[in-house]
Write an enzyme that holds these catalytic residues in place. Structure first.
Site, PDB file in Angstrom:
ATOM      1  N   THR A 101       0.896  -1.384   0.167  1.00 16.90           N
ATOM      2  CA  THR A 101       0.336   0.153   0.428  1.00 16.90           C
ATOM      3  C   THR A 101       1.254   1.505   0.378  1.00 16.90           C
ATOM      4  O   THR A 101       1.889   1.339   0.638  1.00 16.90           O
ATOM      5  CB  THR A 101      -0.899  -0.020   1.280  1.00 16.90           C
ATOM      6  OG1 THR A 101      -1.379  -1.085   0.847  1.00 16.90           O
ATOM      7  CG2 THR A 101      -1.949   1.194   1.195  1.00 16.90           C
ATOM      8  N   LYS A 121      -8.047   1.036  -2.706  1.00 14.21           N
ATOM      9  CA  LYS A 121      -7.447   0.543  -1.296  1.00 14.21           C
ATOM     10  C   LYS A 121      -7.428   1.261   0.410  1.00 14.21           C
ATOM     11  O   LYS A 121      -7.773   1.544   1.219  1.00 14.21           O
ATOM     12  CB  LYS A 121      -6.136  -0.091  -1.574  1.00 14.21           C
ATOM     13  CG  LYS A 121      -4.871  -0.085  -0.339  1.00 14.21           C
ATOM     14  CD  LYS A 121      -5.094  -1.233   0.599  1.00 14.21           C
ATOM     15  CE  LYS A 121      -5.011  -1.864   1.506  1.00 14.21           C
ATOM     16  NZ  LYS A 121      -5.376  -2.999   2.584  1.00 14.21           N
ATOM     17  N   LYS A 170       0.911   5.045   8.293  1.00 10.82           N
ATOM     18  CA  LYS A 170       0.926   5.506   6.640  1.00 10.82           C
ATOM     19  C   LYS A 170      -0.138   6.138   6.132  1.00 10.82           C
ATOM     20  O   LYS A 170      -0.748   7.095   4.779  1.00 10.82           O
ATOM     21  CB  LYS A 170       1.911   4.322   6.372  1.00 10.82           C
ATOM     22  CG  LYS A 170       1.926   4.061   5.672  1.00 10.82           C
ATOM     23  CD  LYS A 170       2.857   3.063   4.167  1.00 10.82           C
ATOM     24  CE  LYS A 170       2.215   1.568   5.017  1.00 10.82           C
ATOM     25  NZ  LYS A 170       1.039   1.506   4.098  1.00 10.82           N
TER      26      LYS A 170
HETATM   27  P1  NAP Z   1       5.939  -5.963   7.221  1.00 12.06           P
HETATM   28  O1  NAP Z   1       5.630  -7.520   7.540  1.00 12.06           O
HETATM   29  O2  NAP Z   1       6.510  -5.195   7.755  1.00 12.06           O
HETATM   30  O3  NAP Z   1       6.833  -6.552   5.963  1.00 12.06           O
HETATM   31  C1  NAP Z   1       7.569  -5.422   5.215  1.00 12.06           C
HETATM   32  C2  NAP Z   1       8.458  -5.977   4.336  1.00 12.06           C
HETATM   33  O4  NAP Z   1       9.270  -4.348   3.793  1.00 12.06           O
HETATM   34  C3  NAP Z   1      10.194  -6.612   4.221  1.00 12.06           C
HETATM   35  O5  NAP Z   1      10.000  -7.365   3.729  1.00 12.06           O
HETATM   36  C4  NAP Z   1      10.955  -5.915   4.861  1.00 12.06           C
HETATM   37  O6  NAP Z   1      12.093  -6.243   4.609  1.00 12.06           O
HETATM   38  C5  NAP Z   1      10.640  -4.888   3.687  1.00 12.06           C
HETATM   39  N1  NAP Z   1      10.832  -3.597   3.285  1.00 12.06           N
HETATM   40  C6  NAP Z   1      10.885  -2.278   4.554  1.00 12.06           C
HETATM   41  N2  NAP Z   1      12.093  -1.713   4.296  1.00 12.06           N
HETATM   42  C7  NAP Z   1      12.716  -1.920   3.275  1.00 12.06           C
HETATM   43  C8  NAP Z   1      13.610  -1.121   2.829  1.00 12.06           C
HETATM   44  N3  NAP Z   1      14.454  -0.062   2.743  1.00 12.06           N
HETATM   45  N4  NAP Z   1      14.338  -1.965   1.725  1.00 12.06           N
HETATM   46  C9  NAP Z   1      13.566  -3.077   1.029  1.00 12.06           C
HETATM   47  N5  NAP Z   1      12.430  -3.650   2.281  1.00 12.06           N
HETATM   48  C10 NAP Z   1      11.814  -3.223   2.378  1.00 12.06           C
HETATM   49  O7  NAP Z   1       4.499  -5.609   6.325  1.00 12.06           O
HETATM   50  P2  NAP Z   1       3.386  -6.202   6.132  1.00 12.06           P
HETATM   51  O8  NAP Z   1       2.551  -6.362   7.454  1.00 12.06           O
HETATM   52  O9  NAP Z   1       4.097  -7.536   5.533  1.00 12.06           O
HETATM   53  O10 NAP Z   1       2.561  -5.263   4.641  1.00 12.06           O
HETATM   54  C11 NAP Z   1       3.996  -4.779   3.543  1.00 12.06           C
HETATM   55  C12 NAP Z   1       2.188  -4.111   3.523  1.00 12.06           C
HETATM   56  O11 NAP Z   1       1.518  -4.034   2.560  1.00 12.06           O
HETATM   57  C13 NAP Z   1       1.773  -2.743   3.240  1.00 12.06           C
HETATM   58  O12 NAP Z   1       1.900  -1.566   2.820  1.00 12.06           O
HETATM   59  C14 NAP Z   1       1.285  -2.596   4.321  1.00 12.06           C
HETATM   60  O13 NAP Z   1       0.438  -1.134   4.562  1.00 12.06           O
HETATM   61  C15 NAP Z   1       0.284  -3.545   3.685  1.00 12.06           C
HETATM   62  N6  NAP Z   1      -0.909  -4.227   3.952  1.00 12.06           N
HETATM   63  C16 NAP Z   1      -0.372  -4.902   4.852  1.00 12.06           C
HETATM   64  C17 NAP Z   1      -1.694  -5.891   5.561  1.00 12.06           C
HETATM   65  C18 NAP Z   1      -1.418  -6.379   7.479  1.00 12.06           C
HETATM   66  O14 NAP Z   1      -2.910  -6.360   7.600  1.00 12.06           O
HETATM   67  N7  NAP Z   1      -0.511  -6.812   7.866  1.00 12.06           N
HETATM   68  C19 NAP Z   1      -2.812  -6.367   4.839  1.00 12.06           C
HETATM   69  C20 NAP Z   1      -2.670  -5.408   3.594  1.00 12.06           C
HETATM   70  C21 NAP Z   1      -2.128  -4.611   3.378  1.00 12.06           C
HETATM   71  P3  NAP Z   1      13.288  -6.986   6.195  1.00 12.06           P
HETATM   72  O15 NAP Z   1      12.392  -8.347   6.756  1.00 12.06           O
HETATM   73  O16 NAP Z   1      13.709  -6.817   5.805  1.00 12.06           O
HETATM   74  O17 NAP Z   1      12.341  -5.301   6.999  1.00 12.06           O
END
Ligand code: NAP
Length: 298
Positions: free
Chosen positions: A99, A174, A243
């Protein structure tokens, strides 16, 4: 889809890990990249190729899927000498499922158009359990033909694909859906906090909601234990919803629209983030509502 694409998956966090696992289970050839390499180990154990850079991953793939935190993370994996875009040529496909803002999506779509790269703006609705069970709802912005062609890939991760229009329509939709989710989270957190303040068991709020067919909602059931047990293990980290709330407010500002309740919700999330709770589930805003109460009791 005649020849299945070689998929490169970037971002094995809470959501990306589960989504990439579902692609592997569906039989796709999947290679992975993650900034923290440790998270790739289980994929290597399953026989997936692990790339050392996003560029190396792009070289192994026809289609790259990004599922990372935010625009800064997107830039980190797409841009520069080790980024995906430098390695991509015409005919490749980029699907962004993270997102980000509408502004970012629009600029990325334009960049891909110039490079001849097919682009799908495809954020997801649904949290960790839906990602694990392949029941996400995918919100697609892109050419109808691209959406159709990618249907088998998308359906390996989700139950439904909603075609919203051209980019950034997927992202725009979204943000609307997450606005509702942010309000629902605040509503149950405040309801539970008010119950406690009045000496009523907060669990009864959830029991009542579940008994009322008009208010019985899967999301409330999903978050019940967090609020009742005051434990907030991350499914959707607060930092990500904050965010998104900022993106909603900046979109509204740009369109001359007032979102007074979202403004207040974002303020509460900001307060929780500043308390150091950014990595906890977004329901942690409940802690900010109940902590002063508990402190006053002592
Ligand atoms: P998360 O668990 O915090 O994972 C974030 C991912 O991004 C990790 O693989 C992290 O790598 C990578 N990352 C962050 N900063 C980076 C950088 N500077 N360079 C390279 N890689 C980087 O997040 P998530 O919950 O999976 O969510 C991912 C996305 O989906 C977000 O945009 C969120 O808003 C959206 N989303 C989340 C949910 C939910 O319920 N969780 C639902 C719908 C949508 P590392 O492993 O190295 O930290």
């Amino acid at each position: 889809m005649s020849i299945p694409p070689r998929i490169g998956f970037i971002g094995l966090g809470i959501m990306g890990r589960a989504m990439a696992l579902n692609l592997v289970k569906a039989g796709f050839q999947v290679s992975v990249y993650n900034r923290t390499r440790q998270r790739t180990t289980e994929f290597a154990d399953m026989g997936c190729e692990v790339a050392s850079t996003p560029r190396a991953l792009a070289k192994l793939s026809d289609t790259v899927i990004t599922m990372v935190s935010d625009p800064a993370a997107m830039d980190a994996v797409l841009e520069g000498p080790e980024g995906v875009l430098g390695a991509f040529s015409g005919g490749n496909t980029l699907i962004n499922m993270s997102t980000v803002s509408c502004e970012y999506t629009k600029a990325l779509a334009a960049k891909c158009r110039v490079a001849g790269v097919n682009f799908l703006d495809c954020p997801v609705s649904g949290s960790k359990p839906a990602a694990e069970s392949g029941q996400l709802v995918l919100l697609a912005g892109g050419d109808e033909a691209v959406v159709k062609k990618l249907d088998p890939v998308l359906k390996a991760m989700g139950r439904a694909v909603i075609h919203a229009g051209q980019p950034p329509a997927g992202t725009a939709l979204k943000l609307c859906v997450n606005l509702v989710l942010a309000h629902m989270t605040t509503a149950v957190a405040e309801g539970a906090a008010l119950a406690e303040a009045q000496g009523v068991d907060p669990a009864l709020v959830f029991t009542t909601l579940a008994e009322n067919p008009a208010m019985n909602c899967g999301y409330f059931a999903l978050k019940r234990n967090n609020l009742v047990n005051k434990d907030y293990p991350p499914a959707f980290p607060l930092k990500h919803m904050l965010k998104d709330a900022r993106f909603m407010l900046s979109e509204a500002r740009a369109k001359g629209l007032e979102l007074p309740v979202t403004q207040a919700v974002a303020g509460l999330m900001e307060r929780s983030y500043n308390s150091g709770y950014g990595d906890k589930d977004l329901t942690v805003i409940h802690r900010n509502l109940t902590e002063p109460l508990n402190a006053a009791k002592e």
